[in-house]
Design a protein around this motif. Structure first.
Motif: not given
Length: 369
Positions: A106, A112, A139-141, A163, A367
């Protein structure tokens, strides 16, 4: 995307690529389509394996524990590496990999960030749950290897179903198709072809419940004197387990093999595969039993019921020692074992590594689309 998709796989430490999560990560790295993806393994703390045995692209981040004074600059160094190498995806594994990899990603602005859930959190305390809540927002996924774990994540952590991707573990079936004779190993163990040899492949630690395995085996031996038990794996519980086997009067029928790397050969010498864990997500051990064409006795935890039922073995309640003993006894007949073993091998085909990698390919492409 005109160039290859760059993926950084972040994990804390790999001593050997044979443990559960490490094995699956190594499988991904070995089989990912390199015409589409550019993978890099990011290790937080190096090991002999990561220094000298891994042949792919690797980055040793040298990120210590949070308590170390060098923690912050090393974490920023990892973030700089991720940014400068223009990674599209960061996929994290294990506790420290999740924590440090997610924060570094991040900071680096990686679009992703994928977290992994390959167990059901049997080890979590209030502190670890707090850390999970901290990194959850970044966290995106998520990828998990079990439908039961996905349901747990939705119910206990309020993670949206949209997700969370379920990709079951994959296995190279060709590793378990050897016609190697099983007689030499059985002779080495002091067993012959009339013995019913039950094997349990698992690290010797409490969550695998080898205490229960030995107690169930002792009960089963009182009704079938031809049963034998082979324990494959090592750990801090070994001395206690050897003493328990003696106290139960079955020490002469139990072989402790310790840590081994010739698992396909060992499985070819067994008649039954066994696992009595207190907690699993999707067990690599059970998957290997299926690939080896073994009938299975296992506890009903995680996604075990999707791999084992009455057609290819015995699924028993977790912790139910009498049921475990009955499961062992139910496989005493050679014809039953042959029929169930064939069913196990048939079921293993749905976890073939090619199918698994196609799921990863599709997921990673979605993604970044």
């Amino acid at each position: 995307m005109s160039r290859r998709i760059r993926i950084a796989f972040v994990i804390d430490y790999i001593e050997s690529p044979t443990a559960g999560t490490e094995k699956q990560l190594n499988t991904i790295l070995d089989n990912l389509d390199t015409e589409v993806f550019h993978p890099c393994l990011c290790i937080l703390r190096e090991s002999e394996w990561s220094r000298s045995q891994y042949k792919g692209e690797i980055h040793h981040a040298d990120v210590p524990s949070v308590s170390s004074l060098s923690f912050v600059p090393r974490l920023l160094g990892l973030a700089r590496y991720l940014r400068e190498n223009r990674f599209d995806i960061v996929h994290t594994f294990h506790r420290d990999g999740d924590l440090f990899g997610t924060i570094a990603a991040r900071i680096a602005g990686i679009p992703v960030v994928i977290g992994s859930r390959r167990d059901q959190g049997y080890w979590l305390n209030w502190k670890e749950r707090g850390l999970r809540r901290l990194i959850r927002r970044f966290q995106t996924h998520y990828i998990t290897n079990a439908h039961s774990t996905r349901k747990q994540m939705m119910a206990q952590e309020n993670i949206p179903a949209s997700i969370i991707e379920v990709i079951p573990n994959g296995i190279d079936l060709s590793l378990f198709s050897s016609s190697t004779s099983r007689e030499p190993l059985r002779a080495e163990w002091g067993m012959d072809d009339k013995d019913v040899v039950i094997g349990c492949v698992a690290t010797l630690r409490p969550v695998k419940d080898h205490d229960g395995v030995l107690k169930g085996f002792a009960q089963a031996c009182s009704k079938n004197a031809r049963l034998r038990l082979v324990l494959v794996g090592d750990g801090r519980c070994r001395d206690d387990l050897e003493r328990l086997a003696s106290e139960l009067g079955v020490r002469s029928k139990v072989t402790f093999l310790g840590k081994r790397r010739d698992i396909p050969a060992i499985l070819s010498a067994l008649d039954v595969g066994l696992l009595f864990s207190k907690s699993e997500s999707m067990s690599n051990t059970i998957l290997e039993y299926l690939a080896a064409g073994l009938p299975v006795v296992c506890s009903d935890v995680g996604d075990a019921s999707e791999m084992v039922n009455g057609e290819n073995g015995a699924l028993v309640p977790q912790g139910d020692i009498p049921a475990l003993a009955e499961g062992m006894l139910s496989l005493g007949d050679a014809d039953v074992r042959t029929r169930m073993g064939a069913e196990s091998r048939s079921r293993s085909r749905q976890y073939e590594i090619g199918l698994c990698m196609e799921r990863f390919r599709s997921f990673y492409m979605r993604c970044v689309s």
